[in-house]
Motif scaffolding. Structure first.
Motif, PDB file in Angstrom:
ATOM      1  N   GLY A  97       0.788  -1.221   0.000  1.00 51.31           N
ATOM      2  CA  GLY A  97       0.000   0.000   0.000  1.00 51.31           C
ATOM      3  C   GLY A  97       0.823   1.275   0.000  1.00 51.31           C
ATOM      4  O   GLY A  97       0.273   2.370   0.146  1.00 51.31           O
ATOM      5  N   GLU A  98       2.140   1.162  -0.158  1.00 51.02           N
ATOM      6  CA  GLU A  98       2.998   2.340  -0.181  1.00 51.02           C
ATOM      7  C   GLU A  98       3.027   2.996  -1.551  1.00 51.02           C
ATOM      8  O   GLU A  98       3.315   4.195  -1.682  1.00 51.02           O
ATOM      9  CB  GLU A  98       4.425   1.957   0.215  1.00 51.02           C
ATOM     10  N   MET A  99       2.752   2.203  -2.572  1.00 50.24           N
ATOM     11  CA  MET A  99       2.755   2.698  -3.942  1.00 50.24           C
ATOM     12  C   MET A  99       1.510   2.206  -4.666  1.00 50.24           C
ATOM     13  O   MET A  99       0.767   1.357  -4.165  1.00 50.24           O
ATOM     14  CB  MET A  99       4.015   2.219  -4.695  1.00 50.24           C
ATOM     15  N   SER A 100       1.303   2.755  -5.845  1.00 46.40           N
ATOM     16  CA  SER A 100       0.212   2.327  -6.719  1.00 46.40           C
ATOM     17  C   SER A 100       0.828   1.904  -8.052  1.00 46.40           C
ATOM     18  O   SER A 100       1.983   2.222  -8.349  1.00 46.40           O
ATOM     19  CB  SER A 100      -0.774   3.475  -6.930  1.00 46.40           C
ATOM     20  N   LEU A 101       0.081   1.175  -8.843  1.00 48.20           N
ATOM     21  CA  LEU A 101       0.589   0.815 -10.170  1.00 48.20           C
ATOM     22  C   LEU A 101       0.765   2.056 -11.034  1.00 48.20           C
ATOM     23  O   LEU A 101       1.703   2.146 -11.835  1.00 48.20           O
ATOM     24  CB  LEU A 101      -0.363  -0.171 -10.853  1.00 48.20           C
ATOM     25  N   VAL A 102      -0.136   3.029 -10.874  1.00 49.36           N
ATOM     26  CA  VAL A 102      -0.078   4.253 -11.675  1.00 49.36           C
ATOM     27  C   VAL A 102      -0.089   5.452 -10.744  1.00 49.36           C
ATOM     28  O   VAL A 102      -0.900   5.530  -9.821  1.00 49.36           O
ATOM     29  CB  VAL A 102      -1.262   4.343 -12.652  1.00 49.36           C
ATOM     30  N   GLY A 103       0.806   6.365 -10.994  1.00 49.98           N
ATOM     31  CA  GLY A 103       0.890   7.577 -10.185  1.00 49.98           C
ATOM     32  C   GLY A 103       2.184   8.299 -10.501  1.00 49.98           C
ATOM     33  O   GLY A 103       3.013   7.803 -11.282  1.00 49.98           O
ATOM     34  N   PRO A 104       2.420   9.458  -9.913  1.00 57.57           N
ATOM     35  CA  PRO A 104       3.690  10.161 -10.131  1.00 57.57           C
ATOM     36  C   PRO A 104       4.854   9.327  -9.605  1.00 57.57           C
ATOM     37  O   PRO A 104       4.792   8.805  -8.492  1.00 57.57           O
ATOM     38  CB  PRO A 104       3.526  11.457  -9.324  1.00 57.57           C
ATOM     39  N   ARG A 105       5.907   9.196 -10.388  1.00 57.38           N
ATOM     40  CA  ARG A 105       7.062   8.421  -9.942  1.00 57.38           C
ATOM     41  C   ARG A 105       7.723   9.067  -8.735  1.00 57.38           C
ATOM     42  O   ARG A 105       7.911  10.282  -8.698  1.00 57.38           O
ATOM     43  CB  ARG A 105       8.085   8.309 -11.068  1.00 57.38           C
ATOM     44  N   PRO A 106       8.085   8.277  -7.711  1.00 59.25           N
ATOM     45  CA  PRO A 106       8.779   8.841  -6.541  1.00 59.25           C
ATOM     46  C   PRO A 106      10.239   9.108  -6.879  1.00 59.25           C
ATOM     47  O   PRO A 106      10.898   8.284  -7.518  1.00 59.25           O
ATOM     48  CB  PRO A 106       8.635   7.733  -5.500  1.00 59.25           C
ATOM     49  N   HIS A 107      10.744  10.243  -6.460  1.00 60.27           N
ATOM     50  CA  HIS A 107      12.119  10.619  -6.763  1.00 60.27           C
ATOM     51  C   HIS A 107      12.994  10.516  -5.522  1.00 60.27           C
ATOM     52  O   HIS A 107      12.519  10.671  -4.392  1.00 60.27           O
ATOM     53  CB  HIS A 107      12.177  12.047  -7.316  1.00 60.27           C
TER      54      HIS A 107
END
Length: 466
Positions: free
Chosen positions: A373-383
């Motif tokens: 649940g920390e990320m999604s398949l689609v979304g702004p890429r974490p830098h």
């Protein structure tokens, strides 16, 4: 084509017999289009049922089919009117109107089937007929709706909507399809102490559906009051809204409140997005497990170092999380904070690392971030925290950068499928992907996520992966 109105001789600045250009009225023509669409939709429903019945049982079947379709019609029209199948939006965007009408067909036939099944009060339906009738009816409706596009354009023009921009010395505004006039040239003034000036403005706004006024700050209040009295949907340009990123406004206790952040997605949207993420991520991990094992073995055999590389990055709500990747650099040369972007022929990258970076395989462990649940398949890429564009930190290039964190970061995103990825040697490298990320944040839909997931397959291998 413009129509003209003769001004009263008492109107300030009016010459005897002066004619003021007006926009043609579209309200009656839109009503005609709504009526035409209703008639053709009814005809499509009946024709589809007749064709289905005739194909199944001949003439007798066709007559019986038309009778059943007549039972469906009231339900269809109720749903079609309720879901706005006949509205300005559907005239301006025919595909939306077509989809809404098709939904109404599906629901109305389904409702009739359930009613007959539970009450046993109807004439009974053949399974073949109730399958063919809505399908054929839908095909006929699609054809007639496509033909009606030409009729709507003939009656209402390309925009179907009269929008007027009044230039009164404010910022330049270019709204596609809108009429643009000069307040100075036509002597339009928001003179609240002169009824004749207000009459001139009101006459100019006749037949207009929405007006936008571009004027200096000191005249905004006067124009706002003028538009309120003109009984028209009106807007006054105020670039403060852009600076604040306002989503809307309200008034409480005499104070104006601009909404500058919209908060998280609604509960239903969050449930849908999380369900999609968990289902696809879990399925992808099962399907790709042999590949993941082979890559892990290859990394371990090359230099004996750890298989995974963890790095602290900012996620949703500006909160840190540990992102997981396959290690692609030498252990002693890894850049934990990401101060230096990888470059072509980067000595830090291992032989296995070049392959997995080139093919985006190094990103696959982030599927575990998605499951957690920390990320999604689609979304702004974490830098990475220390990422730079040119000689500046990302947020120093554009403060809107922080808006990206209102959603979970993604494995892929709109910027990535548009080719904005890789090293950020110049500030423009960040600006382009930031603009795409902000566009994605404007309004989430599951269909756009699915489209981005499908498009991601095409950019897994790219020439900016070093």
């Amino acid at each position: 084509m413009n129509v003209y109105a003769r001004l009263d001789h008492r109107t300030i600045g009016a010459d005897p017999g002066e004619m003021l250009p007006l926009a043609p009225s579209l309200e009656r023509r839109r009503l005609q289009c709504y009526l035409a669409l209703i008639i053709t939709d009814i005809a499509s429903l009946l024709a589809g049922a007749w064709l289905a019945g005739f194909a199944y049982l001949g003439r007798a079947g066709a007559a019986h089919a038309v009778f059943n379709a007549q039972l469906v019609l009231p339900v269809f029209l109720t749903i079609a009117i309720y879901n706005s199948s006949y509205s300005i939006q559907t005239l301006r965007r025919p595909l939306i109107g077509m989809l809404r009408a098709l939904v109404a067909i599906l629901i109305s036939w389904t409702a009739l089937i359930f009613f007959d099944f539970y009450t046993r009060s109807g004439p009974g339906f053949s399974r073949a007929f109730v399958t063919l009738a809505p399908i054929v009816g839908s095909l006929v409706l699609i054809a007639t709706r496509l033909l009606m596009r030409a009729f709507v354009r003939w009656r209402c023009g390309a925009t179907v909507f009269n929008e007027l921009v009044i230039d009164d010395g404010g910022p330049d505004v270019n709204i596609p399809g809108a009429l643009l006039i000069s307040a100075e040239a036509l002597q339009l003034k928001p003179a609240l102490d002169c009824p004749f000036s207000l009459d001139r403005v009101g006459l100019m706004l006749r037949n207009i559906d929405r007006v936008v006024v571009s004027c200096p700050p000191e005249r905004r209040s006067a124009w706002a009051l003028t538009l309120k009295g003109a009984n028209i949907a009106g807007e006054v340009i105020d670039d403060t809204v852009v600076e604040l990123g306002a989503h809307g406004a309200r008034v409480i206790a005499g104070h104006g409140f601009l909404m500058v952040s919209a908060g998280p997605l609604g509960l239903r949207a969050r449930v849908i997005k999380r369900t999609l993420d968990f289902t696809l991520a879990a399925g992808a991990l099962v399907a790709l497990m042999p590949l993941l094992v082979l890559v892990a073995i290859a990394i371990k055999l090359e230099d004996g170092g750890p298989v995974f590389f963890s790095q602290r990055r900012l996620g949703r709500g500006n909160r840190f999380f540990e992102i997981q990747k396959f290690r692609s650099m030498s252990v002693c040369r890894s850049d934990k904070d990401g101060h230096v972007s990888a470059s072509r022929e980067d000595a830090r990258v291992t032989r296995v690392g070049r392959i997995i970076r080139r093919t985006s395989i190094d990103e696959l462990p982030q599927l575990f971030n998605v499951l957690r649940g920390e990320m999604s398949l689609v979304g702004p890429r974490p830098h990475a925290i220390g990422s730079q564009a040119g000689a500046k930190m990302f947020w120093e290039v554009d403060l809107r950068y922080w808006q990206r964190h209102c959603l979970k970061p993604g494995l892929s995103g709109l910027a990535q499928v548009r080719g904005y990825r890789g090293a950020t040697d110049h500030e423009d490298d960040l600006v382009n992907r930031l603009q795409s990320d902000l566009e994605y944040l404007e309004g989430w839909t599951i269909w756009r996520d699915l489209k981005i997931i499908a498009m991601t397959v095409r950019v897994l291998i790219h020439d900016r992966a070093y």
